[in-house]
Design an enzyme around this catalytic site. Structure first.
Site, mmCIF file in Angstrom:
data_model
loop_
_atom_site.group_PDB
_atom_site.id
_atom_site.type_symbol
_atom_site.label_atom_id
_atom_site.label_comp_id
_atom_site.label_asym_id
_atom_site.label_seq_id
_atom_site.Cartn_x
_atom_site.Cartn_y
_atom_site.Cartn_z
ATOM 1 N N ASN A 178 -27.586 -41.438 -28.314
ATOM 2 C CA ASN A 178 -28.507 -41.247 -29.563
ATOM 3 C C ASN A 178 -28.284 -39.935 -30.388
ATOM 4 O O ASN A 178 -28.431 -38.953 -29.554
ATOM 5 C CB ASN A 178 -29.982 -41.779 -29.378
ATOM 6 C CG ASN A 178 -30.846 -41.718 -30.378
ATOM 7 O OD1 ASN A 178 -30.641 -42.262 -31.563
ATOM 8 N ND2 ASN A 178 -31.410 -40.476 -30.504
ATOM 9 N N GLU A 179 -28.242 -39.996 -31.491
ATOM 10 C CA GLU A 179 -27.937 -38.681 -32.299
ATOM 11 C C GLU A 179 -27.436 -37.590 -31.569
ATOM 12 O O GLU A 179 -27.829 -36.573 -31.485
ATOM 13 C CB GLU A 179 -29.263 -38.354 -32.606
ATOM 14 C CG GLU A 179 -30.116 -39.285 -33.658
ATOM 15 C CD GLU A 179 -31.312 -38.884 -34.534
ATOM 16 O OE1 GLU A 179 -31.786 -37.896 -34.228
ATOM 17 O OE2 GLU A 179 -31.713 -39.495 -35.568
ATOM 18 N N GLN A 228 -40.814 -47.386 -36.473
ATOM 19 C CA GLN A 228 -40.590 -48.071 -35.136
ATOM 20 C C GLN A 228 -41.828 -49.136 -35.064
ATOM 21 O O GLN A 228 -42.513 -49.190 -36.119
ATOM 22 C CB GLN A 228 -40.762 -47.118 -33.996
ATOM 23 C CG GLN A 228 -39.964 -45.822 -33.837
ATOM 24 C CD GLN A 228 -39.929 -45.261 -32.596
ATOM 25 O OE1 GLN A 228 -40.778 -45.594 -31.650
ATOM 26 N NE2 GLN A 228 -39.244 -44.214 -32.593
ATOM 27 N N GLU A 264 -31.958 -46.773 -36.858
ATOM 28 C CA GLU A 264 -33.186 -45.930 -37.287
ATOM 29 C C GLU A 264 -33.258 -46.059 -38.860
ATOM 30 O O GLU A 264 -32.286 -45.495 -39.426
ATOM 31 C CB GLU A 264 -33.335 -44.808 -36.576
ATOM 32 C CG GLU A 264 -33.381 -44.830 -35.291
ATOM 33 C CD GLU A 264 -33.513 -43.498 -34.312
ATOM 34 O OE1 GLU A 264 -33.998 -42.513 -35.289
ATOM 35 O OE2 GLU A 264 -33.075 -43.333 -33.413
HETATM 36 O O1 AHR Z 1 -37.631 -42.350 -34.595
HETATM 37 C C1 AHR Z 1 -38.186 -41.041 -34.391
HETATM 38 C C2 AHR Z 1 -36.665 -40.103 -34.090
HETATM 39 O O2 AHR Z 1 -36.048 -39.894 -35.213
HETATM 40 C C3 AHR Z 1 -35.682 -40.774 -32.964
HETATM 41 O O3 AHR Z 1 -36.224 -40.468 -31.732
HETATM 42 C C4 AHR Z 1 -34.721 -39.943 -33.413
HETATM 43 O O4 AHR Z 1 -33.480 -40.689 -32.886
HETATM 44 C C5 AHR Z 1 -34.683 -39.654 -34.857
HETATM 45 O O5 AHR Z 1 -34.534 -38.188 -34.995
#
Ligand code: AHR
Length: 515
Positions: free
Chosen positions: A195-196, A368, A319
């Site tokens: 992720n990222e 989320q 996201e």
């Molecule tokens: O959604 C909050 C954060 O935002 C996540 O953990 C990350 O992937 C993004 O920077």
């Protein structure tokens, strides 16, 4: 919105067929020219070990005084079930790249505790782990989407997690799963490789990540009956170079999709803006930033088209959503924010855009699900509320798996200070039973809009509607009043020969269904 040549032609046809005194607001839909299915996964969600999303939001444990089913909050479960959510992403986010899955299996009392360094430095007791996550998605009958640890994990660790989850047979990991009480594998499909990775997931360059992806993806095995859909960690917002490099350096047969993250922030990262206290200009700026998703997707798609003109590799916006300053007196690491009618518009606009890009966008995950960022649901101890965003997902349900219909819109503008944008934002689709679904957002805070809908290629005439509005742009639900912003029936439309005249109320989101 994508304005297609076809749309332009349809508008010309509408004009030639007698509508020479064109009013400003017109929508042309050709119901017999849909080609692309809107994947239900565009309406997906994301749950991270962050703040009170998992702990307190989804999971309270079986011994909690809060009503629960085997540890899962009953109210939250029921609300998500009612929404028919198509998928749930877990365990992060940034958390995914410091999560070691073996910490979250076996008897809960024996699981090691760790620090959640990304999110508030709180103790993570690992009581919600692999079995608890799959228990929840099974109850919800939704598809799990796991993001594996690349940043601080190893190829072996990820490979073993896949074996633990998906292998049906005799092997060290399958045996361990059985020892922990689960005989059958879960046989999941969606698997994210990090992720990222450009940021919290390891601060890698795209070239370095592309090589790492190739190693990790090689050992994330397909097992009989469980072929993985592998998702490469994609770009941050406008980092088009990241997309370009991944498309160049990763053999296309090794990835099914790549992700993209884009958050709507009214201000900047230091001073993001309040969730509830904003003026009309900040409101419009926020919506304009949300509407940028259209251009953003087009720009990434253009890069992808160079290498993959047949659009086999999909985009997964795993996201997205609004990001404001946290609510006063809450932990800054918990990202807890209120959710107003403005958020409903961000959701409506963004989902319309995803629908329009359904030929490349296979999945999206709102950030989320509970208590974090643009949440569907907020909780406080035993209380819970549904946010305006929840109601937009409810309104838009008919688009899931329907066929995108080409449409062309002309709209009034709305302006505040230096910011100007179209007041209307739409998408339309055709359900299997022949129903045409039209979602319309009117972001103008003051003016209702008379919209003429030209619906070609169908005999459907029976219209029903539902809509969302509220007294003010910052109206929101509270733990004492969950009905300030909620869905109502809508019937302010009538047929004028073959044209459907709709009076779209100021600051409203409508979904019409024409059968
Ligand atoms: O959604 C909050 C954060 O935002 C996540 O953990 C990350 O992937 C993004 O920077």
């Amino acid at each position: 919105m994508k304005k297609t040549l076809l749309g332009g032609l349809m508008m010309a046809v509408a004009m030639l067929s007698g509508f020479t005194t064109m009013a400003q607001n017109k929508l042309v839909i050709n119901a017999d020219q849909g080609k692309t299915q809107i994947s239900r996964h565009i309406y997906g969600h994301f749950s991270e070990h962050l703040g009170r999303c998992i702990y307190g939001g989804i999971w309270v444990g079986p011994d909690s005084e809060i009503e629960n089913i085997n540890g899962y909050r009953t109210d939250v479960f029921e609300a998500l079930k009612a929404l028919d959510i198509p998928n749930l992403r877990w365990p992060g986010g940034c958390f995914a790249d410091e999560y070691h899955w073996t910490d979250g299996i076996g008897p809960r009392s024996e699981r090691p505790k760790m620090i959640n360094t990304h999110w508030g430095g709180v103790t993570e007791d690992n009581s919600f782990g692999t079995h608890e996550f799959f228990g929840f998605v099974e109850m919800l009958d939704t598809e799990p989407y796991i993001t594996g640890n690349v940043g601080s994990g190893s190829v072996e660790e990820m490979s073993k997690w896949v074996e633990y989850i998906n292998f049906d047979g005799v092997s060290p990991m399958a045996d361990l799963r059985k020892k922990n009480g689960r005989e059958e594998p879960w046989q999941i499909k969606y698997w994210g490789v990090g992720n990222e990775s450009w940021g919290c997931g390891g601060n890698m360059t795209p070239e370095y990540y592309a090589n790492e992806y190739r190693r990790y993806a090689t050992f994330a095995r397909d097992y009989p009956g469980a072929k993985l859909y592998k998702i490469a960690g994609g770009a941050n917002s406008t980092d088009y170079n990241w997309t370009e490099v991944l498309m160049q350096k990763i053999p296309l047969h090794m990835m099914d999709a790549m992700s993209l993250h884009y958050y709507t922030i009214p201000g900047n990262w230091r001073d993001k803006g309040s969730s509830t206290d904003f003026d009309k200009e900040e409101y419009l700026t926020t919506l304009q930033k949300a509407a940028f998703m259209d251009q953003l997707l087009t720009n990434h798609e253009t890069r992808m088209d160079k290498y993959d003109p047949n659009k086999r590799v999909k985009l997964i916006v795993d996201e997205w959503g609004t990001w404001y300053d946290v609510e006063p007196n809450t932990n800054p690491g918990f990202l807890y924010q209120q959710n107003t009618l403005r958020d409903a518009f961000v959701a409506a606009i963004t989902l319309n855009i995803f629908n329009q890009h359904a030929d490349r966008v296979h999945m999206a995950n709102l950030a989320q699900t509970v208590n974090v960022l643009q949440a569907l649901i907020l909780t406080e101890d035993e209380k819970m509320l549904l946010t305006p965003t929840y109601h937009v997902f409810d309104l838009y349900k008919p688009h899931m798996d329907a066929t995108l219909l080409p449409s062309y819109l002309t709209s009034d503008k709305v302006k505040a200070g230096d910011t100007e944008m179209d007041a209307l934002n739409v998408s339309s689709s055709l359900s299997d039973d022949g129903t045409v679904n039209i979602s319309i957002a009117n972001v103008d805070p003051e003016n209702a809009i008379d919209l003429e809908v030209f619906l070609h290629g169908t005999d459907a005439k029976e219209v029903t509607g539902r809509y969302l509005t509220a007294p003010a742009l910052n109206s929101h639900n509270s733990f004492d009043d969950n009905d300030v912003v909620s869905i109502e029936a809508f019937d302010d439309f009538k047929w004028n020969k073959d044209v459907l005249d709709v009076k779209v109320p100021a600051k409203s989101v409508i979904v019409l269904r024409v059968k």
